[in-house]
Scaffold this active site. Sequence first.
Site, PDB file in Angstrom:
ATOM      1  CG  ASP A  46       4.864   5.459  -7.816  1.00 63.65           C
ATOM      2  OD1 ASP A  46       4.482   6.530  -8.340  1.00 63.65           O
ATOM      3  OD2 ASP A  46       5.739   5.415  -6.940  1.00 63.65           O
ATOM      4  CE1 TYR A  51      11.654   5.754  -4.272  1.00 68.39           C
ATOM      5  CE2 TYR A  51      10.145   4.490  -5.621  1.00 68.39           C
ATOM      6  CZ  TYR A  51      10.370   5.524  -4.752  1.00 68.39           C
ATOM      7  OH  TYR A  51       9.337   6.325  -4.344  1.00 68.39           O
ATOM      8  CB  SER A 151       6.137  13.565  -5.821  1.00 68.60           C
ATOM      9  OG  SER A 151       6.278  12.837  -4.626  1.00 68.60           O
ATOM     10  CD  GLN A 177       3.985   9.341  -5.459  1.00 63.43           C
ATOM     11  OE1 GLN A 177       4.892   8.804  -4.848  1.00 63.43           O
ATOM     12  NE2 GLN A 177       3.773   9.118  -6.750  1.00 63.43           N
ATOM     13  CG  LEU A 209      -1.129  -0.056   3.306  1.00 66.64           C
ATOM     14  CD1 LEU A 209      -0.733  -1.431   2.776  1.00 66.64           C
ATOM     15  CD2 LEU A 209      -2.509  -0.116   3.960  1.00 66.64           C
ATOM     16  CB  ALA A 210       1.077   4.272   8.265  1.00 67.59           C
ATOM     17  CG  LEU A 214      -2.611   2.595   8.499  1.00 64.38           C
ATOM     18  CD1 LEU A 214      -2.850   3.711   7.491  1.00 64.38           C
ATOM     19  CD2 LEU A 214      -3.669   2.635   9.602  1.00 64.38           C
TER      20      LEU A 214
END
Length: 317
Positions: A46, A51, A151, A177, A209-210, A214
């Site tokens: 992804d 980005y 998203s 998303q 995973l924050a 996480l």
Amino acid sequence: MTRIGNSDLDVFPLSLGGNVFGWTADRDASFAVLDAFVVGGGDFIDTADSYSAWVPGNSGGESETIIGEWLASRRPSGVTVATKVSQHPDYRGLSASNVRKAAEASLRRLGLDAIDLYYAHFDDESVPLEETVGAFGALVEDGLVRNIAVSNYTAERIREWIDISGRSGVPLPVAVQPHYNLVHRNDVEETIIPVAREFGLGLVPYYSLASGFLTGKYRTTDAEGQSSPRAGGAAKYATEAGLRIIDTLEEIGDAHDTSIAATSLAWLRAQPTVVAPIASARTPEQVPDLLAGGRLELAADEIERLNAVSEWTPAGA
């Protein structure tokens, strides 16, 4: 393997996030991460055209470029690539002309003939939704995009998109998303999952995973001294309630001889309509935990323990 919504895409149930490529992972490190992911059984990558435009010296498209160079170098078979449009500095928004130009630019950077899964990254209410839906439909009709996705859209706007698609004959979205994890549940579970169930959409959550919380790495709200640029975002969750979640993840993970991160990803995979959580890695050494999260199956009582420790009050209650 798991199918993305009503599409013909069957993928490993963990997606490798490309947000770090060209940011905290340079070209060589990114290649090593991608190699480790595919060798370990992963096949779903992804990224987004923006980005990583936020990095000084970058202009956007760095992640796609690195992935494209890796694809050209390695020529892997069966890899599914998802990317997004609306946030690149040169291609902001979701007007029809912009969507077309951005998709063509992404294809050049990725070195692909068609994008497997193309997301409208963020809603653009300045453009009539009919125009955006039509633009995505035209990309599918012309063979530049195989599957459509959204998203960061609200449930109401997803319904509106689907209604327009149905009336205009444009292929329906197959995935959504959202931001979703053990410390961020409310909105998705109250509004997005019901829509996904109704229309057969697959959830591909980001911030799975924050921002690293996480993984169990951040157990204090003080991010000072942490090397990761995402430390502040992760450390904010290190409250008493957040640390109870980490402790429970650790106990359950220990019972399976696996990590806190893998256990957290396994919980997310067990939620209704979730296809493949997105998680990123800066080094190849971080990849095995992510792949383990795509394979670990938690028992019903373990899922319930995590549900209970991360319990929230529904809006309006």
